[in-house]
Write a protein that holds these residues in place. Structure first.
Motif, PDB file in Angstrom:
ATOM      1  N   SER A 176       0.828  -1.203   0.000  1.00 31.07           N
ATOM      2  CA  SER A 176       0.000   0.000   0.000  1.00 31.07           C
ATOM      3  C   SER A 176       0.866   1.257   0.000  1.00 31.07           C
ATOM      4  O   SER A 176       0.380   2.339  -0.213  1.00 31.07           O
ATOM      5  CB  SER A 176      -0.930   0.001   1.202  1.00 31.07           C
ATOM      6  N   GLN A 177       2.149   1.129   0.245  1.00 32.25           N
ATOM      7  CA  GLN A 177       2.995   2.319   0.313  1.00 32.25           C
ATOM      8  C   GLN A 177       4.076   2.323  -0.749  1.00 32.25           C
ATOM      9  O   GLN A 177       5.000   3.106  -0.663  1.00 32.25           O
ATOM     10  CB  GLN A 177       3.651   2.387   1.683  1.00 32.25           C
ATOM     11  N   SER A 178       3.972   1.443  -1.761  1.00 33.00           N
ATOM     12  CA  SER A 178       5.107   1.341  -2.683  1.00 33.00           C
ATOM     13  C   SER A 178       5.093   2.473  -3.719  1.00 33.00           C
ATOM     14  O   SER A 178       4.040   2.872  -4.223  1.00 33.00           O
ATOM     15  CB  SER A 178       5.107  -0.021  -3.388  1.00 33.00           C
ATOM     16  N   VAL A 179       6.284   2.989  -3.996  1.00 30.30           N
ATOM     17  CA  VAL A 179       6.434   4.076  -4.957  1.00 30.30           C
ATOM     18  C   VAL A 179       7.438   3.643  -6.019  1.00 30.30           C
ATOM     19  O   VAL A 179       8.540   3.177  -5.689  1.00 30.30           O
ATOM     20  CB  VAL A 179       6.964   5.367  -4.266  1.00 30.30           C
ATOM     21  N   ARG A 221      11.552   8.361   4.692  1.00 32.41           N
ATOM     22  CA  ARG A 221      10.313   8.393   5.460  1.00 32.41           C
ATOM     23  C   ARG A 221       9.599   7.043   5.464  1.00 32.41           C
ATOM     24  O   ARG A 221       8.407   6.954   5.704  1.00 32.41           O
ATOM     25  CB  ARG A 221       9.387   9.485   4.899  1.00 32.41           C
ATOM     26  N   GLY A 222      10.337   6.003   5.117  1.00 22.66           N
ATOM     27  CA  GLY A 222       9.801   4.652   5.292  1.00 22.66           C
ATOM     28  C   GLY A 222       9.030   4.087   4.115  1.00 22.66           C
ATOM     29  O   GLY A 222       8.463   3.003   4.210  1.00 22.66           O
ATOM     30  N   ARG A 223       8.954   4.823   3.001  1.00 22.75           N
ATOM     31  CA  ARG A 223       8.245   4.264   1.841  1.00 22.75           C
ATOM     32  C   ARG A 223       9.111   3.229   1.137  1.00 22.75           C
ATOM     33  O   ARG A 223      10.348   3.348   1.124  1.00 22.75           O
ATOM     34  CB  ARG A 223       7.890   5.374   0.839  1.00 22.75           C
ATOM     35  N   ALA A 224       8.458   2.245   0.542  1.00 22.17           N
ATOM     36  CA  ALA A 224       9.173   1.237  -0.248  1.00 22.17           C
ATOM     37  C   ALA A 224       9.347   1.805  -1.663  1.00 22.17           C
ATOM     38  O   ALA A 224       8.386   1.950  -2.397  1.00 22.17           O
ATOM     39  CB  ALA A 224       8.355  -0.032  -0.295  1.00 22.17           C
ATOM     40  N   GLN A 256      21.243   4.147   0.477  1.00 24.81           N
ATOM     41  CA  GLN A 256      21.437   4.067   1.934  1.00 24.81           C
ATOM     42  C   GLN A 256      20.115   4.214   2.685  1.00 24.81           C
ATOM     43  O   GLN A 256      19.903   3.605   3.725  1.00 24.81           O
ATOM     44  CB  GLN A 256      22.374   5.165   2.409  1.00 24.81           C
ATOM     45  N   ALA A 257      19.222   5.028   2.105  1.00 25.46           N
ATOM     46  CA  ALA A 257      17.921   5.236   2.763  1.00 25.46           C
ATOM     47  C   ALA A 257      16.993   4.049   2.537  1.00 25.46           C
ATOM     48  O   ALA A 257      15.907   4.000   3.099  1.00 25.46           O
ATOM     49  CB  ALA A 257      17.288   6.523   2.230  1.00 25.46           C
ATOM     50  N   GLY A 258      17.396   3.122   1.663  1.00 25.57           N
ATOM     51  CA  GLY A 258      16.592   1.910   1.474  1.00 25.57           C
ATOM     52  C   GLY A 258      15.954   1.778   0.104  1.00 25.57           C
ATOM     53  O   GLY A 258      15.245   0.812  -0.167  1.00 25.57           O
ATOM     54  N   ALA A 259      16.175   2.766  -0.790  1.00 22.39           N
ATOM     55  CA  ALA A 259      15.566   2.677  -2.131  1.00 22.39           C
ATOM     56  C   ALA A 259      16.339   1.672  -2.977  1.00 22.39           C
ATOM     57  O   ALA A 259      17.555   1.525  -2.824  1.00 22.39           O
ATOM     58  CB  ALA A 259      15.584   4.047  -2.799  1.00 22.39           C
TER      59      ALA A 259
END
Ligand SMILES: Cc1cc2nc3c(=O)[nH]c(=O)nc-3n(C[C@H](O)[C@H](O)[C@H](O)COP(=O)(O)OP(=O)(O)OC[C@H]3O[C@@H](n4cnc5c(N)ncnc54)[C@H](O)[C@@H]3O)c2cc1C
Length: 406
Positions: A20-23, A42-45, A122-125
């Motif tokens: 539901s939060q994937s970009v 901010r935690g988005r995938a 690094q932020a997870g992207a």
């Protein structure tokens, strides 16, 4: 990786996190990567799809205002190759020098993009290179992107809840989601050895209205070399004009850099709804370019920040409202200058008294309203000259309409 099957095709949610939060961000350049980084923090995938195969985008020497440091923080530092402390303006044998209170930054695009990519990761992207976006459509749950693997031409369907198009002036995401194509102008620059009399902390600008309604510039990227460029209206003529300009000044082009830049003609709403989901545009894809100077780096970052705010805050963004005001003001400036003839530029440079020059150097091009307000207070005759320019523009547009109709 989480895969689903839909209508016989493989659908992937490459992040494997809460769907539901994937970009999905299309375009791994300045604006797209900055948006990816902010959202991942901010935690988005977040997944970024970039058509080039390795993280080695074209090199380009760019000049930006110090505002970039405020926006990017640490990510800005590695790509800064020089600082500019004054501008010299030339027209028809006249000259004016404008000292800058806050130095402009000369940056190298490839290093900038590599730094932004490292921050986003690094932020997870996830950054998926060698992936060319083709099309998109809504399904019941969100959006499905069709993406081609450049290496073998195979196609893959990717599920995302939100898509950001950061894929530049000819954005395919924008076309697929129903935005109209953008008008573009060619920008060409040549890397040259600096003239002997040129200090490496100075940018030179020449207004030559018979060659271009914009200007020529020379920005030093090191004590010995700089980028001399021009914005034109047609590609081959712009390159020829630049070559003639170089020849007249005895400068040898060592390398050419160029591409088409979108022309900001009015604010482009950055969001469209497809089914239950949203598609956003950032950077050149949304013509977030200061049309007075055709600088799009800082404004593209601001667009990315604004879109991130909108996604995280359910649609509202102060940054986007403020960016719109800024871009509209640059449009007014461009309309004022676009039909200036030689006598107008000569008068403009003559009217730049010390107080007006001080105001021009006090604020950056990314704070146009502050510059305009101060300059007009300190030299009101510049305001009259500007109004005259706007009137000439109106007349030439009216004449254009007449001839189209006749
Ligand atoms: C020669 C030159 C000099 C310039 N000088 C300056 C300057 O001095 N100062 C300044 O502020 N601005 C300058 N600009 C403008 C500035 O470079 C741009 O405004 C800015 O880079 C735009 O960044 P962006 O991320 O929006 O788009 P882009 O940098 O155009 O990136 C788009 C990305 O999307 C990718 N892509 C495109 N299509 C697809 C697809 N279908 N699938 C997957 N990926 C795709 C591309 O490979 C690219 O990586 C200059 C531009 C040029 C050409």
């Amino acid at each position: 990786m989480v895969y689903e099957r839909s209508q016989g095709k493989r659908i992937s949610n490459p992040t494997g996190r809460t769907k539901s939060q994937s970009v999905a961000v299309v375009g791994g350049s300045a604006a797209g990567l900055f948006a990816a980084s902010l959202l991942a923090r901010r935690g988005r995938a977040v997944s970024v799809f970039e058509r080039i195969e390795t993280l080695e985008p074209e090199e380009r020497t760019l000049i930006v205002t110090h505002r970039m440091r405020g926006l990017l923080g640490r990510a800005a530092e590695g790509c800064i190759v020089n600082e500019i402390r004054r501008f010299e303006l030339f027209t028809d044998g006249r000259a004016a020098t404008i000292p800058l209170h806050h130095p402009d930054l000369i940056i190298e695009r490839r290093t900038l993009i590599q730094g932004l990519a490292a921050e986003a990761q690094q932020a997870g992207a996830r950054i998926e290179l060698g992936r060319r976006f083709h099309s998109l459509h809504p399904n019941g749950k969100g959006l499905v992107l069709e993406v081609e693997r450049c290496a073998d031409g195979s196609r893959e369907e990717i599920h995302a809840d939100t898509i950001i198009g950061g894929d530049g002036a000819a954005s395919r995401v924008a076309r697929a989601a129903g935005w109209a194509p953008l008008e573009t102008v060619p920008l060409v620059q040549a890397i040259v050895r600096l003239p002997k009399d040129m200090p490496p902390d100075t940018t030179r600008v020449w207004f030559i209205p018979q060659d271009t309604p914009y200007f020529y510039w020379l920005i030093p990227e090191s004590p010995t070399h700089g980028a001399l460029g021009v914005i034109g209206e047609s590609g081959p003529e712009t390159r020829r004009g630049l070559e003639q300009f170089l020849e007249k000044r005895g400068l040898e082009p060592l390398e050419f850099q160029g591409a088409r830049i979108p022309v900001y003609k009015r604010w482009i709403p950055v969001r469209r709804q497809l089914g239950q989901s949203s598609v956003y545009l950032v950077g050149d894809a949304a013509a977030q370019v200061k049309v007075s100077t055709v600088g799009g780096t800082v404004t593209g970052f601001r667009g990315a920040l604004g879109v991130t705010e909108a996604i995280l805050n359910g649609g509202t963004s102060r940054e986007l409202r403020s960016l719109r005001r800024e871009l509209d003001l640059h449009l007014l400036l461009r309309r004022t200058l676009h039909d200036f003839q030689q006598p107008d530029y000569s008068r403009m440079v003559d009217l730049l008294n010390d107080a007006a020059k001080e105001s021009l150097g006090e604020y950056s091009r990314d704070e146009a309203w502050k510059i305009l307000w101060r300059v007009c207070l300190r030299q009101p005759r510049l305001l009259l000259l500007g109004l005259r320019g706007l009137l000439m523009r109106r007349r030439s547009l009216d004449a254009g309409q007449q001839s189209e109709l006749s």
